[in-house]
Write a protein that holds these residues in place. Structure first.
Motif, PDB file in Angstrom:
ATOM      1  N   PHE A 107      26.625 -70.710 -38.473  1.00  0.00           N
ATOM      2  CA  PHE A 107      26.192 -71.751 -39.392  1.00  0.00           C
ATOM      3  C   PHE A 107      26.380 -73.073 -38.695  1.00  0.00           C
ATOM      4  O   PHE A 107      25.779 -73.828 -38.390  1.00  0.00           O
ATOM      5  CB  PHE A 107      26.933 -71.616 -40.742  1.00  0.00           C
ATOM      6  CG  PHE A 107      26.855 -72.634 -41.741  1.00  0.00           C
ATOM      7  CD1 PHE A 107      25.613 -72.858 -41.910  1.00  0.00           C
ATOM      8  CD2 PHE A 107      27.830 -73.312 -42.341  1.00  0.00           C
ATOM      9  CE1 PHE A 107      25.216 -73.864 -43.032  1.00  0.00           C
ATOM     10  CE2 PHE A 107      27.643 -74.173 -43.385  1.00  0.00           C
ATOM     11  CZ  PHE A 107      26.628 -74.476 -43.699  1.00  0.00           C
ATOM     12  N   HIS A 108      27.950 -73.300 -38.433  1.00  0.00           N
ATOM     13  CA  HIS A 108      28.291 -74.495 -37.510  1.00  0.00           C
ATOM     14  C   HIS A 108      29.169 -73.940 -36.237  1.00  0.00           C
ATOM     15  O   HIS A 108      29.593 -72.641 -36.242  1.00  0.00           O
ATOM     16  CB  HIS A 108      28.942 -75.445 -38.416  1.00  0.00           C
ATOM     17  CG  HIS A 108      28.195 -76.059 -39.311  1.00  0.00           C
ATOM     18  ND1 HIS A 108      28.445 -76.143 -40.690  1.00  0.00           N
ATOM     19  CD2 HIS A 108      27.124 -76.716 -39.197  1.00  0.00           C
ATOM     20  CE1 HIS A 108      27.624 -76.986 -41.403  1.00  0.00           C
ATOM     21  NE2 HIS A 108      26.944 -77.068 -40.620  1.00  0.00           N
ATOM     22  N   LEU A 109      29.387 -74.848 -35.329  1.00  0.00           N
ATOM     23  CA  LEU A 109      29.972 -74.499 -34.035  1.00  0.00           C
ATOM     24  C   LEU A 109      31.202 -75.148 -33.947  1.00  0.00           C
ATOM     25  O   LEU A 109      31.342 -76.400 -34.588  1.00  0.00           O
ATOM     26  CB  LEU A 109      29.178 -74.903 -32.959  1.00  0.00           C
ATOM     27  CG  LEU A 109      27.777 -73.869 -32.895  1.00  0.00           C
ATOM     28  CD1 LEU A 109      27.073 -74.613 -31.810  1.00  0.00           C
ATOM     29  CD2 LEU A 109      28.068 -72.499 -32.615  1.00  0.00           C
ATOM     30  N   ARG A 110      32.214 -74.801 -33.380  1.00  0.00           N
ATOM     31  CA  ARG A 110      33.379 -75.156 -33.211  1.00  0.00           C
ATOM     32  C   ARG A 110      33.715 -75.000 -31.642  1.00  0.00           C
ATOM     33  O   ARG A 110      33.508 -74.029 -30.813  1.00  0.00           O
ATOM     34  CB  ARG A 110      34.443 -74.409 -33.913  1.00  0.00           C
ATOM     35  CG  ARG A 110      34.368 -74.687 -35.477  1.00  0.00           C
ATOM     36  CD  ARG A 110      34.547 -75.879 -35.732  1.00  0.00           C
ATOM     37  NE  ARG A 110      34.337 -75.881 -37.331  1.00  0.00           N
ATOM     38  CZ  ARG A 110      32.998 -76.611 -37.863  1.00  0.00           C
ATOM     39  NH1 ARG A 110      32.079 -76.997 -37.083  1.00  0.00           N
ATOM     40  NH2 ARG A 110      32.909 -76.588 -39.163  1.00  0.00           N
TER      41      ARG A 110
ATOM     42  N   ARG B  90      23.157 -65.993 -47.834  1.00  0.00           N
ATOM     43  CA  ARG B  90      23.610 -65.105 -48.444  1.00  0.00           C
ATOM     44  C   ARG B  90      24.803 -64.511 -47.626  1.00  0.00           C
ATOM     45  O   ARG B  90      25.490 -63.762 -48.040  1.00  0.00           O
ATOM     46  CB  ARG B  90      22.753 -63.992 -48.997  1.00  0.00           C
ATOM     47  CG  ARG B  90      21.634 -64.322 -50.076  1.00  0.00           C
ATOM     48  CD  ARG B  90      20.579 -63.477 -50.514  1.00  0.00           C
ATOM     49  NE  ARG B  90      21.352 -62.456 -51.094  1.00  0.00           N
ATOM     50  CZ  ARG B  90      20.670 -61.380 -51.402  1.00  0.00           C
ATOM     51  NH1 ARG B  90      19.315 -61.059 -51.052  1.00  0.00           N
ATOM     52  NH2 ARG B  90      21.553 -60.362 -52.030  1.00  0.00           N
ATOM     53  N   SER B  91      24.420 -64.630 -46.494  1.00  0.00           N
ATOM     54  CA  SER B  91      25.749 -64.308 -45.514  1.00  0.00           C
ATOM     55  C   SER B  91      26.866 -64.975 -45.180  1.00  0.00           C
ATOM     56  O   SER B  91      27.663 -64.781 -44.310  1.00  0.00           O
ATOM     57  CB  SER B  91      24.746 -63.893 -44.290  1.00  0.00           C
ATOM     58  OG  SER B  91      23.857 -62.839 -44.336  1.00  0.00           O
ATOM     59  N   LEU B  92      26.846 -66.076 -45.627  1.00  0.00           N
ATOM     60  CA  LEU B  92      27.911 -67.119 -45.304  1.00  0.00           C
ATOM     61  C   LEU B  92      29.098 -66.707 -45.807  1.00  0.00           C
ATOM     62  O   LEU B  92      29.070 -66.176 -47.338  1.00  0.00           O
ATOM     63  CB  LEU B  92      27.494 -68.587 -45.773  1.00  0.00           C
ATOM     64  CG  LEU B  92      26.339 -69.174 -45.118  1.00  0.00           C
ATOM     65  CD1 LEU B  92      26.326 -70.568 -45.858  1.00  0.00           C
ATOM     66  CD2 LEU B  92      26.496 -69.210 -43.545  1.00  0.00           C
ATOM     67  N   HIS B  93      30.486 -66.833 -45.351  1.00  0.00           N
ATOM     68  CA  HIS B  93      31.604 -66.743 -46.002  1.00  0.00           C
ATOM     69  C   HIS B  93      31.927 -68.135 -46.691  1.00  0.00           C
ATOM     70  O   HIS B  93      31.748 -69.013 -46.295  1.00  0.00           O
ATOM     71  CB  HIS B  93      32.874 -66.670 -44.764  1.00  0.00           C
ATOM     72  CG  HIS B  93      32.116 -65.164 -44.167  1.00  0.00           C
ATOM     73  ND1 HIS B  93      32.942 -63.808 -44.560  1.00  0.00           N
ATOM     74  CD2 HIS B  93      31.707 -64.875 -43.067  1.00  0.00           C
ATOM     75  CE1 HIS B  93      32.396 -62.905 -43.774  1.00  0.00           C
ATOM     76  NE2 HIS B  93      31.830 -63.549 -42.640  1.00  0.00           N
ATOM     77  N   ARG B  94      32.551 -67.770 -47.701  1.00  0.00           N
ATOM     78  CA  ARG B  94      32.882 -69.084 -48.530  1.00  0.00           C
ATOM     79  C   ARG B  94      34.271 -69.230 -48.645  1.00  0.00           C
ATOM     80  O   ARG B  94      35.185 -68.459 -48.571  1.00  0.00           O
ATOM     81  CB  ARG B  94      32.311 -68.948 -50.082  1.00  0.00           C
ATOM     82  CG  ARG B  94      31.083 -68.758 -50.228  1.00  0.00           C
ATOM     83  CD  ARG B  94      30.138 -69.941 -50.364  1.00  0.00           C
ATOM     84  NE  ARG B  94      28.805 -69.328 -50.429  1.00  0.00           N
ATOM     85  CZ  ARG B  94      27.597 -70.076 -49.968  1.00  0.00           C
ATOM     86  NH1 ARG B  94      28.016 -71.384 -49.539  1.00  0.00           N
ATOM     87  NH2 ARG B  94      26.358 -69.817 -49.988  1.00  0.00           N
TER      88      ARG B  94
ATOM     89  N   CYS C 169      32.023 -71.189 -36.881  1.00  0.00           N
ATOM     90  CA  CYS C 169      32.862 -71.410 -37.804  1.00  0.00           C
ATOM     91  C   CYS C 169      33.150 -70.366 -38.709  1.00  0.00           C
ATOM     92  O   CYS C 169      32.567 -69.144 -38.786  1.00  0.00           O
ATOM     93  CB  CYS C 169      32.115 -72.647 -38.699  1.00  0.00           C
ATOM     94  SG  CYS C 169      30.977 -72.113 -39.800  1.00  0.00           S
ATOM     95  N   ASP C 170      34.200 -70.613 -39.568  1.00  0.00           N
ATOM     96  CA  ASP C 170      34.503 -69.548 -40.514  1.00  0.00           C
ATOM     97  C   ASP C 170      33.609 -69.208 -41.583  1.00  0.00           C
ATOM     98  O   ASP C 170      33.545 -68.154 -42.341  1.00  0.00           O
ATOM     99  CB  ASP C 170      35.950 -69.813 -41.126  1.00  0.00           C
ATOM    100  CG  ASP C 170      37.057 -69.612 -39.984  1.00  0.00           C
ATOM    101  OD1 ASP C 170      36.851 -68.934 -39.237  1.00  0.00           O
ATOM    102  OD2 ASP C 170      38.268 -69.998 -40.448  1.00  0.00           O
TER     103      ASP C 170
ATOM    104  N   ARG D  57      16.583 -67.030 -34.593  1.00  0.00           N
ATOM    105  CA  ARG D  57      17.488 -65.832 -34.785  1.00  0.00           C
ATOM    106  C   ARG D  57      18.189 -65.820 -36.300  1.00  0.00           C
ATOM    107  O   ARG D  57      18.870 -65.101 -36.568  1.00  0.00           O
ATOM    108  CB  ARG D  57      18.651 -65.804 -33.701  1.00  0.00           C
ATOM    109  CG  ARG D  57      18.085 -65.365 -32.309  1.00  0.00           C
ATOM    110  CD  ARG D  57      19.062 -64.855 -31.535  1.00  0.00           C
ATOM    111  NE  ARG D  57      20.251 -65.522 -31.634  1.00  0.00           N
ATOM    112  CZ  ARG D  57      21.073 -66.097 -30.279  1.00  0.00           C
ATOM    113  NH1 ARG D  57      20.481 -65.929 -29.255  1.00  0.00           N
ATOM    114  NH2 ARG D  57      22.142 -66.457 -30.643  1.00  0.00           N
ATOM    115  N   VAL D  58      17.802 -66.873 -36.836  1.00  0.00           N
ATOM    116  CA  VAL D  58      18.591 -67.004 -38.419  1.00  0.00           C
ATOM    117  C   VAL D  58      17.596 -66.463 -39.359  1.00  0.00           C
ATOM    118  O   VAL D  58      16.666 -66.642 -39.462  1.00  0.00           O
ATOM    119  CB  VAL D  58      18.724 -68.738 -38.752  1.00  0.00           C
ATOM    120  CG1 VAL D  58      19.231 -68.710 -40.054  1.00  0.00           C
ATOM    121  CG2 VAL D  58      19.530 -69.324 -37.664  1.00  0.00           C
TER     122      VAL D  58
END
Length: 117
Positions: free
Chosen positions: A29-32, A113-117, A43-44, A106-107
């Protein structure tokens, strides 16, 4: 050389995307970016949560957002946001033409629906 804040401004990032997701053919989703060694992880909210995994494996406490236009730091050891810090070795973010979520191709269509909240 890493200072007492866990930051080494001279170390470049490990790549344009999450090292573990790239190796496994996954997506983020996002990068750190690890401010100690340059490791780029997701990211988390991402399925792999590799930036936090890198902290747990190495003890490197500080990451910086690796998203275009963002320069904040997060300290895992103290669970705090740092609004600013030293300028890290370039590049400062993933390539601007690389989408978020990414990488392109690749997304999955139902990625949200796969994201952690």
């Amino acid at each position: 050389m890493t200072d007492d804040t866990g930051i080494d401004p001279a170390v470049p990032p490990s790549g344009a995307g999450c090292a573990e997701c790239d190796a496994a053919g996954g997506w983020w989703f996002h990068l750190r970016r690890c401010a100690a060694c340059g490791h780029v992880g997701c990211c988390d909210s991402s399925p792999g949560q590799h930036a936090t995994g890198h902290y747990r494996a190495t003890g490197h406490p500080v990451v910086q957002s690796y998203e275009p236009g963002e320069d904040w730091f997060w300290d895992y050891a103290t669970d705090t946001l740092r609004e600013s810090g030293p300028e890290l070795a370039p590049p400062a973010s993933r390539p601007a033409d690389q989408p978020a979520p990414g990488p392109a191709g690749r997304v999955p269509a139902d990625w949200a629906r796969s994201l952690h909240r």
